[in-house]
Design an enzyme around this catalytic site. Structure first.
Site, PDB file in Angstrom:
ATOM      1  N   TRP A  23       0.851  -1.195   0.000  1.00 22.33           N
ATOM      2  CA  TRP A  23       0.000   0.000   0.000  1.00 22.33           C
ATOM      3  C   TRP A  23       0.882   1.238   0.000  1.00 22.33           C
ATOM      4  CZ3 TRP A  23      -4.506   2.433  -0.420  1.00 22.33           C
ATOM      5  CH2 TRP A  23      -4.688   3.644   0.255  1.00 22.33           C
ATOM      6  N   HIS A  28      -0.674   5.035  -2.009  1.00 21.58           N
ATOM      7  CA  HIS A  28      -0.297   6.454  -1.939  1.00 21.58           C
ATOM      8  C   HIS A  28       0.167   6.987  -3.298  1.00 21.58           C
ATOM      9  CE1 HIS A  28      -0.923   7.376   2.251  1.00 21.58           C
ATOM     10  NE2 HIS A  28      -0.413   6.202   2.574  1.00 21.58           N
ATOM     11  N   ASP A  67       5.307   7.456   6.008  1.00 26.86           N
ATOM     12  CA  ASP A  67       5.167   6.163   6.679  1.00 26.86           C
ATOM     13  C   ASP A  67       6.502   5.596   7.143  1.00 26.86           C
ATOM     14  OD1 ASP A  67       2.464   5.655   6.951  1.00 26.86           O
ATOM     15  OD2 ASP A  67       2.264   4.750   4.975  1.00 26.86           O
ATOM     16  N   ARG A  70       7.933   8.295  10.302  1.00 31.84           N
ATOM     17  CA  ARG A  70       7.375   8.164  11.652  1.00 31.84           C
ATOM     18  C   ARG A  70       8.168   7.197  12.515  1.00 31.84           C
ATOM     19  NH1 ARG A  70       1.616   5.062  10.672  1.00 31.84           N
ATOM     20  NH2 ARG A  70       1.568   5.099  12.931  1.00 31.84           N
ATOM     21  N   HIS A  82      -1.420  10.234  11.320  1.00 34.61           N
ATOM     22  CA  HIS A  82      -1.852   9.424  10.171  1.00 34.61           C
ATOM     23  C   HIS A  82      -3.311   8.997  10.255  1.00 34.61           C
ATOM     24  CE1 HIS A  82       2.266   8.560   8.414  1.00 34.61           C
ATOM     25  NE2 HIS A  82       2.548   9.145   9.552  1.00 34.61           N
ATOM     26  N   HIS A 133       0.820  12.746   1.645  1.00 39.41           N
ATOM     27  CA  HIS A 133       0.563  11.470   2.329  1.00 39.41           C
ATOM     28  C   HIS A 133      -0.767  11.486   3.094  1.00 39.41           C
ATOM     29  CE1 HIS A 133       1.769   7.632   4.098  1.00 39.41           C
ATOM     30  NE2 HIS A 133       1.171   8.070   5.199  1.00 39.41           N
ATOM     31  N   ASP A 137      -4.067   9.043   3.234  1.00 42.28           N
ATOM     32  CA  ASP A 137      -4.499   8.284   4.414  1.00 42.28           C
ATOM     33  C   ASP A 137      -5.925   8.606   4.844  1.00 42.28           C
ATOM     34  OD1 ASP A 137      -2.274   6.697   4.894  1.00 42.28           O
ATOM     35  OD2 ASP A 137      -1.438   7.971   6.480  1.00 42.28           O
ATOM     36  N   HIS A 143      -8.483   4.522   8.643  1.00 36.58           N
ATOM     37  CA  HIS A 143      -7.705   5.606   9.241  1.00 36.58           C
ATOM     38  C   HIS A 143      -8.623   6.627   9.910  1.00 36.58           C
ATOM     39  CE1 HIS A 143      -3.423   5.029   7.825  1.00 36.58           C
ATOM     40  NE2 HIS A 143      -4.072   4.040   7.257  1.00 36.58           N
ATOM     41  N   HIS A 166      -7.105  -4.029   8.975  1.00 36.84           N
ATOM     42  CA  HIS A 166      -6.548  -2.750   8.518  1.00 36.84           C
ATOM     43  C   HIS A 166      -5.655  -2.968   7.291  1.00 36.84           C
ATOM     44  CE1 HIS A 166      -5.235   1.498   9.481  1.00 36.84           C
ATOM     45  NE2 HIS A 166      -4.326   1.125   8.588  1.00 36.84           N
ATOM     46  N   ASP A 170      -5.609  -1.836   3.327  1.00 35.41           N
ATOM     47  CA  ASP A 170      -4.458  -1.052   2.871  1.00 35.41           C
ATOM     48  C   ASP A 170      -3.676  -1.756   1.770  1.00 35.41           C
ATOM     49  OD1 ASP A 170      -4.425   1.193   4.457  1.00 35.41           O
ATOM     50  OD2 ASP A 170      -2.840   0.509   5.768  1.00 35.41           O
TER      51      ASP A 170
HETATM   52 ZN    ZN Z   1       0.242   6.857   6.780  1.00 39.00          ZN
END
Ligand code: ZN
Ligand code: NAG
Ligand code: NAG
Ligand code: NAG
Length: 299
Positions: A23, A28, A67, A70, A82, A133, A137, A143, A166, A170
């Site tokens: 994902w 993205h 991603d 972080r 996010h 981003h 998300d 999310h 999740h 994704d």
């Molecule tokens: Zn993210």
């Protein structure tokens, strides 16, 4: 504390292949390439200049940066940016409430507000990378959901492989739809969605996808969050969590998810293009300011 596992880590943990960004790359990058195809030429030039990248991948290539950031030293403060943990009650009621759901550490809505302001003031690469981003998300239903830390405590099967719910949305579903996990898969997929937007099934609806102003970025981001959160009740947990725990989702559930994911990608790309148009040029052909039509009638 809820920690929405990054799609990147979820995929890596299952596949033990940290380089196989699924994902991260496909979802993205798809949103970014759709936005690239829809934004004004001046907006594209602005982004290329801010990012120091004159290639056609100027936002496709950085769409997943947040991603990994972080998890880098000094990047942990951005983890809560996010998502927004909507304390609703799916599948009975779905809604996002800023005062209830955006915590003191921040959330995706406050992050979009923050990085929009910073981008307008500083025109810096980092806030642009965050915006690209987060506008992706915020269109992923999980999310915008608190239940089970965004569906991370529900285990399902996709083609016989165990996934967290999740990550099924994704990663597993996105890979099934696009048939790939890299920028090339995202380019092919985004080209198909761009055709649907310009002259296909989305052409008339798309004109209503963006009603927002930079002056009220909270209302803009809350609108997008609520749009995606509605899907938690309708498509992610339509019969409640127990109905899908441990279940194989590759039948009807997946068939119903495909058009939902495609529409979410298309909307995210459209709204990202419009938002960047506003930041870079002050106007966009992709929508009207909220309430603008009403005002116009009185002028
Ligand atoms: Zn993210
Ligand atoms: C806004 O972004 C800056 C730069 O990343 C960050 O230091 C700050 O904590 C953010 N503030 C909020 C309210 O999100
Ligand atoms: C998942 O989290 C929800 C609360 O968000 C809880 O009610 C449920 O029992 C949890 N399920 C599992 C399997 O831990
Ligand atoms: C779903 O996955 C199972 C393996 O769990 C497989 O046998 C079946 O053929 C798959 N069905 C579809 C429609 O892909």
């Amino acid at each position: 504390m809820h920690n929405h596992a990054s799609p990147f880590l979820a995929a890596a943990a299952l596949a033990l292949a940290p380089t196989a960004l699924a994902w991260g790359t496909v979802g993205h990058a798809t949103v970014a390439y759709i936005a690239t195809g829809l934004m004004k030429p001046e907006t594209a030039s602005y982004c290329q200049q801010v990012l120091g990248d004159t290639s056609g991948d100027f936002i496709g290539g950085i769409a997943s940066w947040a991603d990994s950031y972080r998890y880098e030293p000094g990047g942990g403060f951005s983890s809560a940016f996010h998502y927004i943990d909507a304390l609703d009650n799916p599948p009975y009621t779905c809604d996002v409430d800023f005062d209830r759901d955006c915590t003191a550490e921040g959330c995706i809505v406050s992050a979009i507000m923050n990085y929009t302001n910073i981008q307008r003031a500083q025109h810096d690469a980092e806030s642009l990378k965050f915006l690209v981003h987060f506008l992706g998300d915020i269109h992923q239903p999980l999310h915008d959901e608190n239940y089970g830390a965004g569906g991370n405590n529900i285990t399902v099967l996709v083609d016989g492989v165990a996934w967290k719910l999740h990550a099924a949305w994704d990663t597993a579903f996105m890979t099934k739809i696009t048939g790939g996990t890299n920028l090339a898969a995202a380019k092919t997929f985004s080209a198909r969605l761009l055709t649907s937007i310009r002259s296909g099934v989305y052409a008339s609806a798309a004109k209503r996808w963006f009603r927002a102003t930079l002056a009220d970025s909270q209302a803009a981001a809350m609108g997008w969050a609520n749009d995606a959160n509605d899907l938690v009740c309708s498509h992610v947990l339509p019969q409640g969590p127990a109905a899908i725990e441990g279940a194989e989702l590759n039948g009807t559930y997946y068939r119903d998810a495909v058009p939902v994911l495609e529409l979410a990608m298309a909307k995210a790309g459209w709204r990202l293009a419009a938002w960047l148009d506003l930041i870079a040029t002050g106007s966009t052909p992709l929508g009207t300011a909220a309430g603008a039509c009403k005002h116009a009638r009185h002028v």
